[in-house]
Design a protein around this motif. Sequence first.
Motif, PDB file in Angstrom:
ATOM      1  N   ASP A   1       0.647  -1.025   0.124  1.00  0.00           N
ATOM      2  CA  ASP A   1       0.090   0.098  -0.071  1.00  0.00           C
ATOM      3  C   ASP A   1       0.590   0.957  -0.359  1.00  0.00           C
ATOM      4  O   ASP A   1       2.007   1.258   0.791  1.00  0.00           O
ATOM      5  CB  ASP A   1      -0.988   0.490   1.539  1.00  0.00           C
ATOM      6  CG  ASP A   1      -2.339  -0.722   1.049  1.00  0.00           C
ATOM      7  OD1 ASP A   1      -1.899  -1.645   0.145  1.00  0.00           O
ATOM      8  OD2 ASP A   1      -3.010  -1.285   1.497  1.00  0.00           O
ATOM      9  N   ASP A   2       0.693   2.538  -0.582  1.00  0.00           N
ATOM     10  CA  ASP A   2       1.436   3.644  -1.401  1.00  0.00           C
ATOM     11  C   ASP A   2       0.792   4.375   0.394  1.00  0.00           C
ATOM     12  O   ASP A   2      -0.090   4.921  -0.092  1.00  0.00           O
ATOM     13  CB  ASP A   2       1.397   4.615  -2.288  1.00  0.00           C
ATOM     14  CG  ASP A   2       2.467   5.018  -2.273  1.00  0.00           C
ATOM     15  OD1 ASP A   2       2.972   4.872  -2.114  1.00  0.00           O
ATOM     16  OD2 ASP A   2       1.491   6.275  -3.452  1.00  0.00           O
ATOM     17  N   ALA A   3       0.998   4.218   1.756  1.00  0.00           N
ATOM     18  CA  ALA A   3       0.459   4.550   2.843  1.00  0.00           C
ATOM     19  C   ALA A   3       1.301   5.239   4.027  1.00  0.00           C
ATOM     20  O   ALA A   3       2.491   5.175   3.834  1.00  0.00           O
ATOM     21  CB  ALA A   3      -0.754   3.780   3.711  1.00  0.00           C
ATOM     22  N   GLN A   4       1.313   6.155   4.935  1.00  0.00           N
ATOM     23  CA  GLN A   4       2.742   6.511   5.825  1.00  0.00           C
ATOM     24  C   GLN A   4       2.696   5.477   6.980  1.00  0.00           C
ATOM     25  O   GLN A   4       1.799   4.542   6.650  1.00  0.00           O
ATOM     26  CB  GLN A   4       1.350   7.179   6.771  1.00  0.00           C
ATOM     27  CG  GLN A   4       2.130   7.952   8.031  1.00  0.00           C
ATOM     28  CD  GLN A   4       1.435   9.134   8.347  1.00  0.00           C
ATOM     29  OE1 GLN A   4       0.799  10.108   8.280  1.00  0.00           O
ATOM     30  NE2 GLN A   4       1.328   8.743   9.797  1.00  0.00           N
ATOM     31  N   GLY A   5       3.907   5.244   7.428  1.00  0.00           N
ATOM     32  CA  GLY A   5       4.663   4.523   8.246  1.00  0.00           C
ATOM     33  C   GLY A   5       5.763   4.174   7.705  1.00  0.00           C
ATOM     34  O   GLY A   5       6.717   5.080   7.305  1.00  0.00           O
ATOM     35  N   VAL A   6       7.047   3.481   8.433  1.00  0.00           N
ATOM     36  CA  VAL A   6       8.414   3.032   8.053  1.00  0.00           C
ATOM     37  C   VAL A   6       8.309   1.658   7.722  1.00  0.00           C
ATOM     38  O   VAL A   6       7.675   1.397   8.189  1.00  0.00           O
ATOM     39  CB  VAL A   6       8.591   3.187   9.773  1.00  0.00           C
ATOM     40  CG1 VAL A   6       8.249   5.049  10.877  1.00  0.00           C
ATOM     41  CG2 VAL A   6       7.462   2.463  10.786  1.00  0.00           C
TER      42      VAL A   6
END
Length: 255
Positions: free
Chosen positions: A41-46
């Motif tokens: 997924d092209d999502a916020q994270g680390v």
Amino acid sequence: MRHCFEELEFDLPSALLNQLVQLFEEMPEGSLDAATVQGIDDAQGVYQLFFNGTLVYIGKTDAQAGLRARLLRHAIRIRSRRNLSHDTIGFKAVRVFVFTAMDLEELLIRHYKASPTPPTWNLSGFGSNDPGRNRDHTVLKAGHFDKSYPIDLELPVSLVAQNGEASAADVLAQLKGQLDYNIRFEGAPGKPKSPHPDLIAATVQLKSTDDTVLNILRRVKAALGPDWQITALPGYVIVYCESTNYKEGIKIESM
């Protein structure tokens, strides 16, 4: 005995850090290649990067540049460097729905810096942008990412040109669009974001529009003449009207 008023101090950052560290430890590495990364997924994270199984880098993403986009960028960067290959680089990524990714990145770096295997690429210039003209003479320390893994000038590229000709400005712009490392060139007087008039006026003769970066830069040098210098530094290429020696640079001469 409880009272009608009590205080609770909950260390949310530490609790979240502990869960993240445990989750990362339980996760298998994925191969840093386009096919694997496209499924994320092209999502916020680390995320973490591994070199031959050793943790070397910790990064973060936000809603504007998600995990997929950032990891694809790193995959391209590795392709653009010598002494690195995709089969040596792995990754782990976690989408984070709460808290801020920036805080988590700092917490993770601080945690792993104290471990037996600190993330060495976080301290060596990996992921940094073009440092600018004032840093072109910098002598890099041993272990710096650009010194250990310099740019690859033998990468194949494909240009668009009419009848085998294009301006030097157009050729350099096309190269910048295909490479992860930067090709910085001199701007017009008073308009640094516009190409220098010499770059627009010079016509590059291309034997083939499919060639290596090095061969194309050699043809750009031939078109610009002796007053211009093309220098390959460890992390990027510069093109200026100058005659200068750079301790870390290699001059690219005409074919």
